[in-house]
Motif scaffolding. Structure first.
Motif, PDB file in Angstrom:
ATOM      1  N   UNK A   1       0.834  -1.207   0.000  1.00 38.94           N
ATOM      2  CA  UNK A   1       0.000   0.000   0.000  1.00 38.94           C
ATOM      3  C   UNK A   1       0.870   1.259   0.000  1.00 38.94           C
ATOM      4  N   UNK A   2       1.967   1.219   0.747  1.00 36.90           N
ATOM      5  CA  UNK A   2       2.894   2.356   0.760  1.00 36.90           C
ATOM      6  C   UNK A   2       3.530   2.539  -0.615  1.00 36.90           C
ATOM      7  N   UNK A   3       3.882   1.438  -1.259  1.00 38.86           N
ATOM      8  CA  UNK A   3       4.462   1.508  -2.611  1.00 38.86           C
ATOM      9  C   UNK A   3       3.418   2.053  -3.592  1.00 38.86           C
ATOM     10  N   UNK A   4       2.176   1.615  -3.459  1.00 37.47           N
ATOM     11  CA  UNK A   4       1.099   2.151  -4.311  1.00 37.47           C
ATOM     12  C   UNK A   4       0.942   3.655  -4.112  1.00 37.47           C
ATOM     13  N   UNK A   5       1.055   4.104  -2.862  1.00 39.61           N
ATOM     14  CA  UNK A   5       0.957   5.533  -2.581  1.00 39.61           C
ATOM     15  C   UNK A   5       2.109   6.291  -3.254  1.00 39.61           C
ATOM     16  N   UNK A   6       3.315   5.719  -3.182  1.00 42.50           N
ATOM     17  CA  UNK A   6       4.474   6.354  -3.823  1.00 42.50           C
ATOM     18  C   UNK A   6       4.260   6.492  -5.329  1.00 42.50           C
ATOM     19  N   UNK A   7       3.798   5.430  -5.955  1.00 39.68           N
ATOM     20  CA  UNK A   7       3.604   5.454  -7.408  1.00 39.68           C
ATOM     21  C   UNK A   7       2.488   6.432  -7.777  1.00 39.68           C
ATOM     22  N   UNK A   8       1.433   6.470  -6.972  1.00 40.30           N
ATOM     23  CA  UNK A   8       0.358   7.432  -7.243  1.00 40.30           C
ATOM     24  C   UNK A   8       0.844   8.874  -7.039  1.00 40.30           C
ATOM     25  N   UNK A   9       1.763   9.074  -6.106  1.00 40.58           N
ATOM     26  CA  UNK A   9       2.363  10.402  -5.948  1.00 40.58           C
ATOM     27  C   UNK A   9       3.197  10.768  -7.170  1.00 40.58           C
TER      28      UNK A   9
ATOM     29  N   UNK B   1       2.703  11.153 -21.344  1.00 42.72           N
ATOM     30  CA  UNK B   1       1.761  10.042 -21.514  1.00 42.72           C
ATOM     31  C   UNK B   1       2.494   8.701 -21.522  1.00 42.72           C
ATOM     32  N   UNK B   2       3.676   8.658 -22.116  1.00 46.19           N
ATOM     33  CA  UNK B   2       4.470   7.423 -22.109  1.00 46.19           C
ATOM     34  C   UNK B   2       4.908   7.062 -20.692  1.00 46.19           C
ATOM     35  N   UNK B   3       5.336   8.070 -19.923  1.00 46.25           N
ATOM     36  CA  UNK B   3       5.742   7.806 -18.536  1.00 46.25           C
ATOM     37  C   UNK B   3       4.538   7.383 -17.697  1.00 46.25           C
ATOM     38  N   UNK B   4       3.381   8.004 -17.945  1.00 49.58           N
ATOM     39  CA  UNK B   4       2.160   7.610 -17.226  1.00 49.58           C
ATOM     40  C   UNK B   4       1.793   6.166 -17.543  1.00 49.58           C
ATOM     41  N   UNK B   5       1.951   5.788 -18.781  1.00 47.49           N
ATOM     42  CA  UNK B   5       1.625   4.423 -19.190  1.00 47.49           C
ATOM     43  C   UNK B   5       2.486   3.405 -18.430  1.00 47.49           C
ATOM     44  N   UNK B   6       3.775   3.697 -18.280  1.00 43.78           N
ATOM     45  CA  UNK B   6       4.660   2.804 -17.532  1.00 43.78           C
ATOM     46  C   UNK B   6       4.241   2.720 -16.068  1.00 43.78           C
TER      47      UNK B   6
ATOM     48  N   UNK C   1       2.852  -0.492 -13.737  1.00 50.67           N
ATOM     49  CA  UNK C   1       3.379  -0.805 -12.412  1.00 50.67           C
ATOM     50  C   UNK C   1       2.254  -0.844 -11.379  1.00 50.67           C
ATOM     51  N   UNK C   2       1.327   0.106 -11.460  1.00 50.30           N
ATOM     52  CA  UNK C   2       0.186   0.136 -10.535  1.00 50.30           C
ATOM     53  C   UNK C   2      -0.638  -1.141 -10.676  1.00 50.30           C
ATOM     54  N   UNK C   3      -0.838  -1.590 -11.905  1.00 46.71           N
ATOM     55  CA  UNK C   3      -1.571  -2.836 -12.128  1.00 46.71           C
ATOM     56  C   UNK C   3      -0.887  -4.025 -11.467  1.00 46.71           C
ATOM     57  N   UNK C   4       0.430  -4.093 -11.584  1.00 49.65           N
ATOM     58  CA  UNK C   4       1.177  -5.181 -10.956  1.00 49.65           C
ATOM     59  C   UNK C   4       1.085  -5.103  -9.429  1.00 49.65           C
ATOM     60  N   UNK C   5       1.226  -3.887  -8.903  1.00 50.37           N
ATOM     61  CA  UNK C   5       1.139  -3.719  -7.446  1.00 50.37           C
ATOM     62  C   UNK C   5      -0.260  -4.057  -6.937  1.00 50.37           C
ATOM     63  N   UNK C   6      -1.273  -3.735  -7.716  1.00 51.03           N
ATOM     64  CA  UNK C   6      -2.653  -4.064  -7.322  1.00 51.03           C
ATOM     65  C   UNK C   6      -2.844  -5.572  -7.243  1.00 51.03           C
ATOM     66  N   UNK C   7      -2.286  -6.303  -8.206  1.00 52.46           N
ATOM     67  CA  UNK C   7      -2.390  -7.763  -8.174  1.00 52.46           C
ATOM     68  C   UNK C   7      -1.709  -8.310  -6.920  1.00 52.46           C
ATOM     69  N   UNK C   8      -0.538  -7.765  -6.599  1.00 49.76           N
ATOM     70  CA  UNK C   8       0.179  -8.198  -5.404  1.00 49.76           C
ATOM     71  C   UNK C   8      -0.593  -7.823  -4.140  1.00 49.76           C
TER      72      UNK C   8
END
Length: 166
Positions: free
Chosen positions: A10-18, A43-48, A52-59
């Motif tokens: 969750x902390x990592x998700x917060x970092x990525x969302x920041x 937009x390319x950086x957002x896509x990456x 990552x957010x999708x992978x973290x959500x699965x985890x």
């Protein structure tokens, strides 16, 4: 241990969302400066980051399931963090979980607001472009419909700056 993993995710998700929030601020300035190449880069950086957010959500989902198993629930319930926190009895662990929930919720709320503002800016830019084109080309006074070429009386008259009949 499983709860610690969940909180770390969750902390990592917060970092990525920041990071997404920082990109949203960059995007706002790029839109206002009308820098199309910069917007494509963002937009390319957002896509990456979205990948990552999708992978973290699965985890995160897997970690939440592990926490449920740890408290004796064997079914694969899809609980939100508030519901999950009710199953945590250690006051410190519950406080940590609720703290990261509030932190992540605040970040997501700010990101949503930034994205809505950027969407409005893009819509305004498109409206301005459309208006500018109308000034340059002019709008026909009637709907554009098919007319037989020999029917010269019903031609469309455009009185903009660019007159192809000149």
């Amino acid at each position: 241990m499983a709860l610690t993993t969940l909180i770390e995710l969750l902390e990592r998700l917060d970092e990525v969302h920041n990071q997404m929030l920082e990109l949203a601020a960059e995007k706002k300035q790029t839109i206002m400066d009308n820098k199309v190449d910069g917007l494509i880069d963002i937009l390319n950086r957002e896509s990456k980051l979205m990948k990552l957010i999708g992978q973290l959500e699965e985890q995160r989902i897997a970690a939440a399931y592990t926490v449920l198993q740890g408290v004796g629930i064997r079914s694969n319930l899809n609980l939100n963090l508030t519901e999950l926190s009710r199953l945590i009895f250690d006051p410190e662990d519950k406080a940590r979980l609720l703290h990261i929930q509030q932190k992540l919720s605040g970040t997501l709320h700010r990101l949503k607001e930034a994205n809505e503002l950027n969407q409005k800016l893009i819509e305004q830019s498109l409206t301005f472009i459309d208006y500018s084109l109308d000034l340059l080309v002019g709008r026909p006074n009637q709907d554009i419909t098919y007319h037989h070429p020999s029917d010269k009386g019903n031609g469309v008259n455009r009185s903009g700056i660019f007159d192809a009949r000149g």
